[in-house]
Motif scaffolding. Structure first.
Motif, PDB file in Angstrom:
ATOM      1  N   ASP A 141      37.105  77.065  55.258  1.00  0.00           N
ATOM      2  CA  ASP A 141      37.272  75.638  55.542  1.00  0.00           C
ATOM      3  C   ASP A 141      36.525  74.728  54.568  1.00  0.00           C
ATOM      4  OD1 ASP A 141      38.852  75.636  58.006  1.00  0.00           O
ATOM      5  OD2 ASP A 141      37.109  76.588  58.903  1.00  0.00           O
ATOM      6  N   ARG A 142      35.428  75.192  54.011  1.00  0.00           N
ATOM      7  CA  ARG A 142      34.604  74.344  53.153  1.00  0.00           C
ATOM      8  C   ARG A 142      34.908  74.641  51.696  1.00  0.00           C
ATOM      9  NH1 ARG A 142      31.701  71.469  55.844  1.00  0.00           N
ATOM     10  NH2 ARG A 142      29.577  71.071  55.318  1.00  0.00           N
ATOM     11  N   ALA A 143      35.394  73.613  51.009  1.00  0.00           N
ATOM     12  CA  ALA A 143      35.940  73.820  49.671  1.00  0.00           C
ATOM     13  C   ALA A 143      34.901  73.882  48.570  1.00  0.00           C
ATOM     14  CB  ALA A 143      36.924  72.702  49.340  1.00  0.00           C
ATOM     15  N   TYR A 144      33.799  73.192  48.697  1.00  0.00           N
ATOM     16  CA  TYR A 144      32.931  73.025  47.541  1.00  0.00           C
ATOM     17  C   TYR A 144      31.486  73.224  47.942  1.00  0.00           C
ATOM     18  CZ  TYR A 144      31.147  71.085  43.213  1.00  0.00           C
ATOM     19  OH  TYR A 144      30.523  70.926  42.020  1.00  0.00           O
ATOM     20  N   ARG A 145      30.857  74.205  47.376  1.00  0.00           N
ATOM     21  CA  ARG A 145      29.466  74.498  47.706  1.00  0.00           C
ATOM     22  C   ARG A 145      28.534  74.219  46.531  1.00  0.00           C
ATOM     23  NH1 ARG A 145      32.370  78.274  50.836  1.00  0.00           N
ATOM     24  NH2 ARG A 145      31.661  78.306  52.966  1.00  0.00           N
ATOM     25  N   GLY A 146      29.011  73.593  45.509  1.00  0.00           N
ATOM     26  CA  GLY A 146      28.197  73.292  44.338  1.00  0.00           C
ATOM     27  C   GLY A 146      28.539  74.241  43.206  1.00  0.00           C
ATOM     28  N   PHE A 206      28.497  83.877  42.112  1.00  0.00           N
ATOM     29  CA  PHE A 206      29.145  84.483  43.273  1.00  0.00           C
ATOM     30  C   PHE A 206      29.712  83.371  44.142  1.00  0.00           C
ATOM     31  CE2 PHE A 206      29.402  86.067  47.568  1.00  0.00           C
ATOM     32  CZ  PHE A 206      29.977  87.305  47.384  1.00  0.00           C
ATOM     33  N   HIS A 207      30.991  83.424  44.415  1.00  0.00           N
ATOM     34  CA  HIS A 207      31.613  82.466  45.314  1.00  0.00           C
ATOM     35  C   HIS A 207      32.441  83.238  46.330  1.00  0.00           C
ATOM     36  CE1 HIS A 207      35.509  82.794  43.264  1.00  0.00           C
ATOM     37  NE2 HIS A 207      34.856  82.674  42.128  1.00  0.00           N
ATOM     38  N   PRO A 208      32.842  82.600  47.417  1.00  0.00           N
ATOM     39  CA  PRO A 208      33.481  83.338  48.511  1.00  0.00           C
ATOM     40  C   PRO A 208      34.751  84.089  48.118  1.00  0.00           C
ATOM     41  CG  PRO A 208      33.438  80.974  48.986  1.00  0.00           C
ATOM     42  CD  PRO A 208      32.692  81.190  47.726  1.00  0.00           C
ATOM     43  N   LEU A 209      35.543  83.547  47.230  1.00  0.00           N
ATOM     44  CA  LEU A 209      36.774  84.239  46.848  1.00  0.00           C
ATOM     45  C   LEU A 209      36.456  85.506  46.060  1.00  0.00           C
ATOM     46  CD1 LEU A 209      39.146  81.287  45.897  1.00  0.00           C
ATOM     47  CD2 LEU A 209      38.708  82.319  48.120  1.00  0.00           C
ATOM     48  N   ASP A 212      43.251  89.277  54.167  1.00  0.00           N
ATOM     49  CA  ASP A 212      44.031  88.110  53.777  1.00  0.00           C
ATOM     50  C   ASP A 212      43.166  86.867  53.870  1.00  0.00           C
ATOM     51  OD1 ASP A 212      46.316  89.658  53.329  1.00  0.00           O
ATOM     52  OD2 ASP A 212      46.960  89.477  55.405  1.00  0.00           O
ATOM     53  N   LEU A 213      43.625  85.798  53.268  1.00  0.00           N
ATOM     54  CA  LEU A 213      42.852  84.569  53.177  1.00  0.00           C
ATOM     55  C   LEU A 213      43.672  83.385  53.659  1.00  0.00           C
ATOM     56  CD1 LEU A 213      40.381  82.935  52.115  1.00  0.00           C
ATOM     57  CD2 LEU A 213      41.545  82.885  49.895  1.00  0.00           C
ATOM     58  N   ALA A 214      43.058  82.551  54.480  1.00  0.00           N
ATOM     59  CA  ALA A 214      43.670  81.291  54.914  1.00  0.00           C
ATOM     60  C   ALA A 214      42.775  80.149  54.443  1.00  0.00           C
ATOM     61  CB  ALA A 214      43.820  81.265  56.433  1.00  0.00           C
ATOM     62  N   LEU A 215      43.340  79.234  53.695  1.00  0.00           N
ATOM     63  CA  LEU A 215      42.619  78.059  53.206  1.00  0.00           C
ATOM     64  C   LEU A 215      43.027  76.865  54.049  1.00  0.00           C
ATOM     65  CD1 LEU A 215      43.147  78.647  49.383  1.00  0.00           C
ATOM     66  CD2 LEU A 215      41.113  79.195  50.742  1.00  0.00           C
ATOM     67  N   ARG A 216      42.022  76.172  54.590  1.00  0.00           N
ATOM     68  CA  ARG A 216      42.293  74.993  55.418  1.00  0.00           C
ATOM     69  C   ARG A 216      41.468  73.827  54.906  1.00  0.00           C
ATOM     70  NH1 ARG A 216      41.550  76.876  61.572  1.00  0.00           N
ATOM     71  NH2 ARG A 216      39.407  76.507  60.941  1.00  0.00           N
ATOM     72  N   GLY A 217      41.858  72.621  55.320  1.00  0.00           N
ATOM     73  CA  GLY A 217      41.111  71.435  54.897  1.00  0.00           C
ATOM     74  C   GLY A 217      41.139  71.301  53.387  1.00  0.00           C
ATOM     75  N   ARG A 271      49.412  83.925  63.981  1.00  0.00           N
ATOM     76  CA  ARG A 271      49.290  85.178  63.222  1.00  0.00           C
ATOM     77  C   ARG A 271      47.988  85.919  63.514  1.00  0.00           C
ATOM     78  NH1 ARG A 271      52.432  85.210  57.805  1.00  0.00           N
ATOM     79  NH2 ARG A 271      54.104  83.764  58.286  1.00  0.00           N
ATOM     80  N   TRP A 272      47.021  85.275  64.128  1.00  0.00           N
ATOM     81  CA  TRP A 272      45.725  85.908  64.356  1.00  0.00           C
ATOM     82  C   TRP A 272      45.823  87.251  65.075  1.00  0.00           C
ATOM     83  CZ3 TRP A 272      41.546  81.715  65.729  1.00  0.00           C
ATOM     84  CH2 TRP A 272      41.425  80.826  64.654  1.00  0.00           C
ATOM     85  N   PRO A 273      46.691  87.416  66.079  1.00  0.00           N
ATOM     86  CA  PRO A 273      46.762  88.717  66.758  1.00  0.00           C
ATOM     87  C   PRO A 273      47.206  89.872  65.846  1.00  0.00           C
ATOM     88  CG  PRO A 273      47.737  87.015  68.125  1.00  0.00           C
ATOM     89  CD  PRO A 273      47.480  86.403  66.779  1.00  0.00           C
ATOM     90  N   GLU A 274      47.762  89.569  64.687  1.00  0.00           N
ATOM     91  CA  GLU A 274      48.159  90.613  63.738  1.00  0.00           C
ATOM     92  C   GLU A 274      46.945  91.267  63.081  1.00  0.00           C
ATOM     93  OE1 GLU A 274      50.840  88.924  60.847  1.00  0.00           O
ATOM     94  OE2 GLU A 274      52.040  87.952  62.398  1.00  0.00           O
ATOM     95  N   TYR A 275      45.775  90.639  63.246  1.00  0.00           N
ATOM     96  CA  TYR A 275      44.556  91.108  62.583  1.00  0.00           C
ATOM     97  C   TYR A 275      43.581  91.683  63.610  1.00  0.00           C
ATOM     98  CZ  TYR A 275      46.380  88.564  58.614  1.00  0.00           C
ATOM     99  OH  TYR A 275      47.183  88.130  57.588  1.00  0.00           O
ATOM    100  N   ASP A 276      42.806  92.663  63.176  1.00  0.00           N
ATOM    101  CA  ASP A 276      41.764  93.231  64.029  1.00  0.00           C
ATOM    102  C   ASP A 276      40.558  92.302  64.114  1.00  0.00           C
ATOM    103  OD1 ASP A 276      43.031  95.862  64.539  1.00  0.00           O
ATOM    104  OD2 ASP A 276      42.859  96.027  62.353  1.00  0.00           O
ATOM    105  N   GLN A 277      40.330  91.544  63.042  1.00  0.00           N
ATOM    106  CA  GLN A 277      39.210  90.609  62.991  1.00  0.00           C
ATOM    107  C   GLN A 277      39.640  89.339  62.271  1.00  0.00           C
ATOM    108  OE1 GLN A 277      35.523  92.353  61.511  1.00  0.00           O
ATOM    109  NE2 GLN A 277      36.264  94.387  62.042  1.00  0.00           N
ATOM    110  N   VAL A 278      39.106  88.215  62.730  1.00  0.00           N
ATOM    111  CA  VAL A 278      39.293  86.941  62.037  1.00  0.00           C
ATOM    112  C   VAL A 278      37.898  86.427  61.725  1.00  0.00           C
ATOM    113  CG1 VAL A 278      40.175  84.576  62.171  1.00  0.00           C
ATOM    114  CG2 VAL A 278      41.459  86.452  63.227  1.00  0.00           C
ATOM    115  N   TRP A 279      37.637  86.230  60.443  1.00  0.00           N
ATOM    116  CA  TRP A 279      36.316  85.781  59.997  1.00  0.00           C
ATOM    117  C   TRP A 279      36.416  84.345  59.513  1.00  0.00           C
ATOM    118  CZ3 TRP A 279      34.904  90.252  56.118  1.00  0.00           C
ATOM    119  CH2 TRP A 279      34.787  91.444  56.814  1.00  0.00           C
ATOM    120  N   PHE A 280      35.420  83.547  59.833  1.00  0.00           N
ATOM    121  CA  PHE A 280      35.299  82.195  59.288  1.00  0.00           C
ATOM    122  C   PHE A 280      34.216  82.256  58.215  1.00  0.00           C
ATOM    123  CE2 PHE A 280      37.513  81.666  63.167  1.00  0.00           C
ATOM    124  CZ  PHE A 280      38.405  80.649  62.898  1.00  0.00           C
TER     125      PHE A 280
END
Length: 137
Positions: free
Chosen positions: A18-23, A30-33, A47-52, A127-136
């Motif tokens: 959700d957070r696009a810019y960390r400096g 090292f960045h999240p992607l 898989d990756l979901a980009l929001r905001g 789509r969340w139920p298709e995954y065993d885990q959803v991480w934020f």
């Protein structure tokens, strides 16, 4: 009997960012992607979901140069998020972007890195139920 990591079923994980810019300077090494690429081999699917505002990480931009001038020094080791999105797609990740966030930022789906999928917010949640885990992340 305890199970080893080789006996455990491999899981499917959806990472939501959700957070696009960390400096740019702070995350130049090292960045999240980049971190998601490291996780890829540990799970059946990541898989990756980009929001905001993070949807901008998947917007193709020909003029972007990952560099900044600080005084007389040019720092040219900044993260290239678009390149990282291309790398994720090449490694078999699905990359989803929130359609409403694109609209809010005035970006069209045609401006995205090829291979990125746009989804309505409700469709992503379905789509969340298709995954065993959803991480934020």
């Amino acid at each position: 009997m305890a199970t080893t990591s080789q006996e455990r079923p491999r899981q499917r994980v959806l990472c939501v960012l959700d957070r696009a810019y960390r400096g740019a300077v702070e995350v130049q090494f090292f960045h999240p992607l980049y971190g998601l690429l490291d996780l890829h081999g540990q799970f059946e699917q990541v898989d990756l979901a980009l929001r905001g505002a993070t949807v901008t990480m998947a917007v193709e931009e020909d003029d972007y140069v990952p560099a900044v001038r600080i005084g007389s020094t040019v720092l040219d080791t900044l993260p290239d998020y678009r390149g990282a999105v291309r790398d994720l797609l090449a490694e078999g990740f699905s990359v989803f972007v929130d359609e409403s966030a694109l609209d809010g930022l005035g970006v069209t789906p045609e401006q995205l890195v090829p291979g990125v999928t746009t989804l309505a917010p409700a469709e992503l949640a379905l789509r969340w139920p298709e995954y065993d885990q959803v991480w934020f992340v």
